[in-house]
Structures are given as structure tokens and as C-alpha cells.
Design a protein around this motif. Structure first.
Motif, PDB file in Angstrom:
ATOM      1  N   ASN A 131     -11.911   4.184   3.407  1.00  0.00           N
ATOM      2  CA  ASN A 131     -13.304   4.349   3.247  1.00  0.00           C
ATOM      3  C   ASN A 131     -13.619   3.966   1.924  1.00  0.00           C
ATOM      4  O   ASN A 131     -12.837   4.368   0.779  1.00  0.00           O
ATOM      5  N   GLY A 132     -14.676   3.165   1.414  1.00  0.00           N
ATOM      6  CA  GLY A 132     -15.194   2.928   0.225  1.00  0.00           C
ATOM      7  C   GLY A 132     -16.062   4.198  -0.241  1.00  0.00           C
ATOM      8  O   GLY A 132     -16.954   4.631   0.376  1.00  0.00           O
ATOM      9  N   GLU A 133     -15.628   4.597  -1.494  1.00  0.00           N
ATOM     10  CA  GLU A 133     -16.130   5.955  -2.110  1.00  0.00           C
ATOM     11  C   GLU A 133     -16.883   5.412  -3.369  1.00  0.00           C
ATOM     12  O   GLU A 133     -16.245   4.704  -4.131  1.00  0.00           O
ATOM     13  N   TYR A 134     -17.868   6.184  -3.646  1.00  0.00           N
ATOM     14  CA  TYR A 134     -18.697   5.853  -4.944  1.00  0.00           C
ATOM     15  C   TYR A 134     -19.001   7.133  -5.385  1.00  0.00           C
ATOM     16  O   TYR A 134     -19.398   8.155  -4.684  1.00  0.00           O
ATOM     17  N   LEU A 135     -18.997   7.445  -6.875  1.00  0.00           N
ATOM     18  CA  LEU A 135     -19.515   8.587  -7.362  1.00  0.00           C
ATOM     19  C   LEU A 135     -20.350   8.206  -8.795  1.00  0.00           C
ATOM     20  O   LEU A 135     -19.994   7.280  -9.548  1.00  0.00           O
ATOM     21  N   ARG A 136     -21.899   8.605  -8.732  1.00  0.00           N
ATOM     22  CA  ARG A 136     -22.627   8.493  -9.777  1.00  0.00           C
ATOM     23  C   ARG A 136     -22.022   9.151 -10.945  1.00  0.00           C
ATOM     24  O   ARG A 136     -22.044  10.614 -10.642  1.00  0.00           O
ATOM     25  N   VAL A 137     -21.985   8.902 -12.350  1.00  0.00           N
ATOM     26  CA  VAL A 137     -21.652   9.658 -13.309  1.00  0.00           C
ATOM     27  C   VAL A 137     -22.585   9.268 -14.421  1.00  0.00           C
ATOM     28  O   VAL A 137     -23.050   7.816 -14.614  1.00  0.00           O
ATOM     29  N   THR A 138     -22.945  10.223 -15.294  1.00  0.00           N
ATOM     30  CA  THR A 138     -23.709   9.821 -16.549  1.00  0.00           C
ATOM     31  C   THR A 138     -22.917   9.248 -17.350  1.00  0.00           C
ATOM     32  O   THR A 138     -21.665   9.267 -17.422  1.00  0.00           O
TER      33      THR A 138
END
Length: 163
Positions: free
Chosen positions: A4-11
Motif C-alpha cells: 500500500n502507498g502511504e503518506y503522512l503530512r508533516v510540518t
């Protein structure tokens, strides 16, 4: 087991800390993934393209997309987070990706694609037996665009990995 392609937004501050302490970043991933409920992509910090990641990557590369939104562009580490090391996109690259995603539709992305191209390229998973199979990732493309647009509006970077 699926990939699975995973993404996490970070500042930007979180990205800086991630670059110094990958273990901290993995803890952040686990904390955010464990939050119950699924917020809308525009409000989410975590997003998954599920198994469509490879198809989306193939289609975007075929269209000469300016940013690698499937694998990322900058390495975080040689440590593996599932199927390979995590990558990231800087806030500037997230903005470029969001702008480019906003100018295209999924129908434009699949225009002229023959499913046999996907089979020949060994695009995961191997389900490319009919033209209708190309529609499979259509329901992911718009939420992915919303996720990137929201991250860009906030000035966030995005961590990317295949799990």
C-alpha cells in the motif's frame, strides 16, 4: 499481504525533526495511523492509496508528471518502512504536485492507455485484463489531489513509503 502507498503530512518543524530522528518519525506515523475514524482527505494527516500506488505511479510517469508523488524524491533513511526506505517531498515540491494534480483529471490520466501496457510493465497488482480495470484507481485520484492541495495550503511536507 498487499503493498500500500502511504503518506503522512508533516510540518516543516516536524520534517526537520524527522531528518534528525527517524525513530521519532515512525512513532508519529504509528500515533497518527492509530487515530480512530477516517477524516476527509483535506483534513487528514495520513492518507493511503492502498494498492493503487503502482498504477498511479505508472500513469503519472507516463504523463511526464513533474513530481514523484508515489515514491517521493528525497531519501529519509536507508531503513525500511515496509517495502523500502521512506522518502519525502519538501513543501515546495508538495505545492508543485498539488498545482499539477489540480490541473488534471483521472480520465485525462488514463486516456489512450491500453491495459496490456500495464501487464507488460508488470504494474502491481496484476489485474489488467480489461479496459475497465483502468477505472480501479479513479476513486483514489481525487482524494489524493485533495490531500496534496491541503498539505500545500498548510505549507507541509509529505513523507511517503510503501507498506
Amino acid at each position: 499481504m498487499s503493498m500500500n502507498g502511504e503518506y503522512l503530512r508533516v510540518t516543516p518543524v516536524e520534517l526537520d525533526r524527522t531528518l534528525k530522528d527517524l525513530e521519532w518519525a515512525w512513532g508519529l506515523v504509528e500515533e497518527i495511523q492509530d487515530v480512530p475514524g477516517q477524516p476527509a482527505p483535506a483534513e487528514a494527516r495520513h492518507f493511503t492509496t492502498h494498492q493503487t500506488w503502482h498504477l498511479l505511479g505508472f500513469l503519472l510517469q507516463r504523463s511526464a508528471f513533474p513530481v514523484d508523488v508515489v515514491h517521493g524524491e528525497e531519501s529519509l533513511s536507508t531503513d525500511h518502512w515496509g517495502y523500502g526506505p521512506p522518502q519525502y517531498l519538501t513543501p515546495e515540491r508538495v505545492q508543485l504536485a498539488a498545482d499539477a494534480l489540480g490541473r488534471m483529471t483521472y480520465d485525462q490520466l488514463i486516456e489512450g492507455v491500453d491495459p496490456s501496457e500495464l501487464t507488460k510493465a508488470e504494474v502491481y497488482p496484476q489485474i489488467w485484463d480489461s479496459p475497465a480495470s483502468l477505472e480501479w484507481a479513479g476513486d483514489i485520484f481525487t482524494p489524493l489531489t485533495e490531500f496534496f492541495r491541503s498539505a500545500a495550503s498548510a505549507g507541509d511536507a509529505i513523507l511517503i513509503w510503501i507498506d
